[in-house]
Design an enzyme around this catalytic site. Structure first.
Site, PDB file in Angstrom:
ATOM      1  N   MET A 184      -7.921   2.362  -7.844  1.00 17.66           N
ATOM      2  CA  MET A 184      -7.445   1.431  -6.808  1.00 17.66           C
ATOM      3  C   MET A 184      -7.600   0.007  -7.338  1.00 17.66           C
ATOM      4  SD  MET A 184      -6.855   0.752  -3.407  1.00 17.66           S
ATOM      5  CE  MET A 184      -7.089  -0.720  -2.408  1.00 17.66           C
ATOM      6  N   HIS A 230       2.022   8.324 -17.402  1.00 15.95           N
ATOM      7  CA  HIS A 230       3.041   7.397 -16.869  1.00 15.95           C
ATOM      8  C   HIS A 230       3.985   7.058 -18.016  1.00 15.95           C
ATOM      9  CE1 HIS A 230       5.003   3.970 -15.029  1.00 15.95           C
ATOM     10  NE2 HIS A 230       4.458   4.299 -13.868  1.00 15.95           N
ATOM     11  N   HIS A 266       6.505  11.854 -10.698  1.00 16.68           N
ATOM     12  CA  HIS A 266       6.752  10.404 -10.697  1.00 16.68           C
ATOM     13  C   HIS A 266       7.911  10.063 -11.625  1.00 16.68           C
ATOM     14  CE1 HIS A 266       5.573   6.381  -9.587  1.00 16.68           C
ATOM     15  NE2 HIS A 266       5.595   6.017 -10.850  1.00 16.68           N
ATOM     16  N   CYS A 312       0.805  -1.233   0.000  1.00 18.35           N
ATOM     17  CA  CYS A 312       0.000   0.000   0.000  1.00 18.35           C
ATOM     18  C   CYS A 312       0.838   1.284   0.000  1.00 18.35           C
ATOM     19  CB  CYS A 312      -0.938   0.034   1.216  1.00 18.35           C
ATOM     20  SG  CYS A 312      -1.652  -1.568   1.660  1.00 18.35           S
ATOM     21  N   CYS A 333       1.718   3.707  -3.093  1.00 18.16           N
ATOM     22  CA  CYS A 333       0.731   4.648  -3.645  1.00 18.16           C
ATOM     23  C   CYS A 333       0.184   5.613  -2.601  1.00 18.16           C
ATOM     24  CB  CYS A 333      -0.434   3.880  -4.267  1.00 18.16           C
ATOM     25  SG  CYS A 333       0.052   3.003  -5.761  1.00 18.16           S
ATOM     26  N   HIS A 334       0.005   5.140  -1.356  1.00 16.86           N
ATOM     27  CA  HIS A 334      -0.682   5.983  -0.355  1.00 16.86           C
ATOM     28  C   HIS A 334       0.279   6.718   0.574  1.00 16.86           C
ATOM     29  CE1 HIS A 334      -4.662   4.381  -1.405  1.00 16.86           C
ATOM     30  NE2 HIS A 334      -4.045   3.223  -1.544  1.00 16.86           N
TER      31      HIS A 334
HETATM   32 FE1  DHE Z   1       8.104   1.725 -10.700  1.00 20.50          FE
HETATM   33  C1  DHE Z   1      10.403   3.458 -12.623  1.00 20.50           C
HETATM   34  C2  DHE Z   1       7.946   4.320  -8.541  1.00 20.50           C
HETATM   35  C3  DHE Z   1       5.451   0.226  -9.124  1.00 20.50           C
HETATM   36  C4  DHE Z   1       8.462  -1.018 -12.690  1.00 20.50           C
HETATM   37  N1  DHE Z   1       8.934   3.581 -10.656  1.00 20.50           N
HETATM   38  C5  DHE Z   1       9.870   4.089 -11.519  1.00 20.50           C
HETATM   39  C6  DHE Z   1      10.274   5.391 -11.061  1.00 20.50           C
HETATM   40  C7  DHE Z   1       9.592   5.631  -9.898  1.00 20.50           C
HETATM   41  C8  DHE Z   1       8.746   4.491  -9.639  1.00 20.50           C
HETATM   42  C9  DHE Z   1       9.691   6.852  -9.022  1.00 20.50           C
HETATM   43  C10 DHE Z   1      11.298   6.286 -11.729  1.00 20.50           C
HETATM   44  C11 DHE Z   1      12.685   5.889 -11.289  1.00 20.50           C
HETATM   45  C12 DHE Z   1      13.779   6.699 -11.961  1.00 20.50           C
HETATM   46  O1  DHE Z   1      13.747   6.887 -13.185  1.00 20.50           O
HETATM   47  O2  DHE Z   1      14.695   7.162 -11.254  1.00 20.50           O
HETATM   48  N2  DHE Z   1       6.884   2.182  -9.124  1.00 20.50           N
HETATM   49  C13 DHE Z   1       7.003   3.311  -8.376  1.00 20.50           C
HETATM   50  C14 DHE Z   1       5.982   3.335  -7.341  1.00 20.50           C
HETATM   51  O3  DHE Z   1       5.886   4.164  -6.396  1.00 20.50           O
HETATM   52  C15 DHE Z   1       5.013   2.268  -7.660  1.00 20.50           C
HETATM   53  C16 DHE Z   1       3.811   2.923  -8.354  1.00 20.50           C
HETATM   54  C17 DHE Z   1       4.380   1.540  -6.488  1.00 20.50           C
HETATM   55  C18 DHE Z   1       5.318   0.782  -5.570  1.00 20.50           C
HETATM   56  O4  DHE Z   1       4.851   0.347  -4.528  1.00 20.50           O
HETATM   57  O5  DHE Z   1       6.484   0.641  -5.862  1.00 20.50           O
HETATM   58  C19 DHE Z   1       5.827   1.465  -8.681  1.00 20.50           C
HETATM   59  N3  DHE Z   1       7.137  -0.084 -10.862  1.00 20.50           N
HETATM   60  C20 DHE Z   1       6.095  -0.491 -10.120  1.00 20.50           C
HETATM   61  C21 DHE Z   1       5.690  -1.829 -10.473  1.00 20.50           C
HETATM   62  O6  DHE Z   1       4.803  -2.525  -9.890  1.00 20.50           O
HETATM   63  C22 DHE Z   1       6.460  -2.221 -11.676  1.00 20.50           C
HETATM   64  C23 DHE Z   1       5.508  -2.245 -12.874  1.00 20.50           C
HETATM   65  C24 DHE Z   1       7.120  -3.595 -11.598  1.00 20.50           C
HETATM   66  C25 DHE Z   1       8.264  -3.707 -10.624  1.00 20.50           C
HETATM   67  O7  DHE Z   1       9.211  -4.404 -10.934  1.00 20.50           O
HETATM   68  O8  DHE Z   1       8.231  -3.086  -9.577  1.00 20.50           O
HETATM   69  C26 DHE Z   1       7.445  -1.056 -11.769  1.00 20.50           C
HETATM   70  N4  DHE Z   1       9.206   1.306 -12.360  1.00 20.50           N
HETATM   71  C27 DHE Z   1       9.256   0.096 -12.974  1.00 20.50           C
HETATM   72  C28 DHE Z   1      10.252   0.140 -14.040  1.00 20.50           C
HETATM   73  C29 DHE Z   1      10.795   1.432 -14.027  1.00 20.50           C
HETATM   74  C30 DHE Z   1      10.125   2.137 -12.958  1.00 20.50           C
HETATM   75  C31 DHE Z   1      10.592  -1.011 -14.980  1.00 20.50           C
HETATM   76  C32 DHE Z   1      11.912   1.977 -14.928  1.00 20.50           C
HETATM   77  C33 DHE Z   1      11.415   2.278 -16.292  1.00 20.50           C
HETATM   78  C34 DHE Z   1      12.535   2.622 -17.254  1.00 20.50           C
HETATM   79  O9  DHE Z   1      12.410   2.243 -18.436  1.00 20.50           O
HETATM   80  O10 DHE Z   1      13.514   3.229 -16.844  1.00 20.50           O
END
Ligand code: DHE
Length: 569
Positions: A111, A389, A347, A57, A60-61
């Site tokens: 959600m 996004h 983000h 949670c 996001c929250h």
């Molecule tokens: Fe991410 C990038 C935050 C959930 C896969 N994700 C990012 C970035 C942030 C972020 C701030 C940018 C980083 C940077 O460039 O410095 N992600 C979050 C969250 O807060 C969120 C929504 C919820 C959480 O609890 O983490 C979240 N993210 C996910 C996933 O569930 C994903 C789909 C699968 C996983 O492995 O966690 C996921 N996020 C990614 C990926 C990137 C990413 C693959 C980088 C993308 C790229 O091409 O550089």
């Protein structure tokens, strides 16, 4: 090394070292002594709920439950209309039954449903937990950071040249989300060269300027440094930068190659600057402060971080305040920071093709902020569709509008193209479009990542968060030379040849090979399902290879060394 923990249980299975259990009785008591009407929880229930909250949670929250991508979850919060009438209440007002329904089945507001992840008892527990006052986790000082620091292979004992025969440029660092590992996959042979233990629910990988070091950040704040020059690439240093983290990058300005790294923390809200080749912590900087609306925020989390190639500077995006920081690393002791007001909640984002402008999603405002890193100013705030996004976005030259940068949306069915013509003389004829949305290409909601490559004519977009299984398992591809042509929809789950499962195998994160001829898509199944990476030929859109292995569990993000090193997207 003495490492400090906040959460016990699963997270503690992946410690950097056996550390003392940080949770004190007084702390555990906080949730129990909540508002009078809140359901009571035992100490064990509180601990269990705290762990689930962190894992499922908080992203996001927010840890303090003040809301960001997700709603505010404080017991006594309320939202009033202009006449002062309460139009939305906090968790106590929503009550046990309604909360259980929301957590179980999700909402139209975005959600997601947890009825397939949490048991009935856990759903009920979480509904009770969030009616209690939020707990404030401990801080994490510079000393705590230093105490967690571990050099596994000192620089003097590391190879002085590449000891393996791999084509490192085309190596992929692949997040194995649920096992807390990355798989290093050879892009030429598609063989797994190494599986490396990293942080809990590992998130992203970034590269050093030289391409030698991979930095991997886990959600538990554990940063791992991998040396690709070793015969079998493995972790050479580790550091715990906080309790909850998502971002990392390195120093990419000329003369600072592999010198520094920076990692951003969600809790505590701060960033850590460290030596690039050892991870020795040099400085911790808090990001607490005022939002763009002029209100103090106690939990402004560090979202994306990127490294400039035109200045010794990092762009550090602070989610809850909507402030974009340009952090000058030329003098770490006397750190200079430019603070740029944009919009909430910041983000992810990426560079435009010239690498002068950084474009970042302000997802609660449905805006993209473009920062001019040459002038150190906001260039534009662009209105886009619901919940942008971009990942890092996608740059290409549009036949009519010239250079554009693309973002997808979680909450809308379009991929938006924004002109990045800027002041560049060669783009003078497109200048009238600059920072305008020039086209919206029809897609489906639930898109997380878009991608292209300078050598490709295709634009790829996934839709893993779409509620329809068929769409979540598919990706869309457009011909960028004629976006009016119908898109191709590739069902990655079917193309993989893996047995069909009731659970969705989300097709996520297109990533190009170094030469731009292949696109790799992860099929993100459950922890016990067979997962795969499906490799497409970018020219023909035909499957070239399905990479699957019992050890490759829940693959998500993939980071091609060359493309990540040079910010090619
Ligand atoms: Fe991410 C990038 C935050 C959930 C896969 N994700 C990012 C970035 C942030 C972020 C701030 C940018 C980083 C940077 O460039 O410095 N992600 C979050 C969250 O807060 C969120 C929504 C919820 C959480 O609890 O983490 C979240 N993210 C996910 C996933 O569930 C994903 C789909 C699968 C996983 O492995 O966690 C996921 N996020 C990614 C990926 C990137 C990413 C693959 C980088 C993308 C790229 O091409 O550089």
């Amino acid at each position: 090394m003495k490492t400090k923990y906040w959460i016990t249980g699963t997270l503690a299975l992946l410690p950097l070292a056996v550390g003392s259990l940080f949770v004190t009785n007084a702390h555990a008591q906080q949730a129990v002594e909540a508002a009078a009407a809140a359901p009571e929880l035992t100490k064990d229930e509180t601990e269990k709920a705290r762990r689930i909250y962190f894992e499922r949670c908080a992203g996001c929250h927010g840890v303090l439950r003040k809301g960001a991508t997700g709603k505010n979850l404080e017991p006594h919060w309320s939202k009033k209309d202009k006449s002062g009438n309460v139009i939305e209440g906090g968790t106590l007002k929503l009550g046990q039954q309604r909360l259980e329904k929301i957590i179980g089945y999700g909402t139209d507001g975005g959600m997601v449903n947890f009825d397939d992840i949490l048991t009935k008892d856990e759903l009920s527990l979480m509904a009770k937990y969030i009616q209690n006052k939020p707990e404030t986790p401990p801080e994490y000082s510079f000393k705590d950071t230093v105490d967690s620091w571990k050099v596994i292979v000192p620089v003097k004992d590391r190879p002085t040249r590449q000891m393996n025969k791999f084509n490192l440029k085309n190596m992929f660092s692949v997040t194995l989300r649920d096992t807390g590992e990355v798989a290093l996959i050879d892009g030429d042979t598609k063989e797994i060269r190494s599986i490396v233990k990293t942080g809990y629910a590992v998130h992203i990988s970034r590269l050093s300027k030289s391409g030698r070091y991979v930095y991997v950040i886990g959600r538990d704040g554990r940063l791992s440094l991998i040396d690709l020059w070793m015969e079998k690439p493995s972790v050479v240093a580790e550091l715990k930068i906080g309790f909850d983290a998502r971002s990392v990058d390195t120093s990419k300005f000329k003369g600072y190659d592999d010198k520094y790294a920076i990692a951003g923390s969600y809790w505590p809200p701060q960033y850590v600057i460290m030596d690039g080749d050892t991870l020795k912590p040099l400085k911790v900087v808090s990001t607490r402060g005022m939002t763009v609306d002029g209100e103090y925020h106690p939990e402004p989390r560090v979202a994306s971080i990127v490294s400039s190639e035109i200045k010794p500077e990092w762009v550090v995006n602070i989610k809850e305040t909507g402030q974009i920081l340009l952090v000058d690393y030329s003098d770490i002791k006397n750190l200079k920071t430019t603070t740029i007001e944009s919009a909430k909640f910041l983000h992810d984002g990426g560079w435009d093709a010239s690498k002068r402008y950084f474009l970042v999603a302000a997802n609660a405002s449905n805006k993209i902020a473009a920062v001019d890193t040459k002038l150190g100013k906001l260039a534009a705030l662009i209105d886009v569709a619901k919940i942008p996004h971009p990942g890092r976005g996608a740059n290409f030259v549009h036949p009519k509008f010239g250079p554009v940068w693309a973002t997808g949306h979680l909450g809308a069915d379009v991929v938006t193209l924004i002109s990045t013509a800027s002041d560049d003389k060669k783009n003078a004829k497109y200048k009238e479009f600059n920072w305008k949305v020039v086209q919206e290409v029809k897609h489906v909601p639930g898109n997380l990542f878009v991608k292209t490559h300078p050598k490709s004519k295709h634009l790829w977009a996934d839709s893993p968060q779409n509620p329809e299984k068929e769409l979540a398992e598919s990706v869309a591809v457009w011909d960028m030379s004629d976006l009016s042509k119908p898109k191709a929809t590739l069902n990655v789950a079917k193309d993989s040849g893996l047995p069909e499962t009731k659970a969705t195998k989300r097709a996520v994160h297109p990533e190009y090979s170094a030469d731009g001829t292949e696109v790799w898509i992860s099929l993100w199944g459950g922890k016990t399902d067979q997962s795969a990476i499906v490799v497409y030929d970018d020219a023909t859109l035909k499957v070239k290879k399905v990479i699957t292995d019992p050890k490759m569990i829940t693959p998500t993000g993939k980071f091609n060394v060359y493309n990540t090193q040079h910010d090619i997207y």
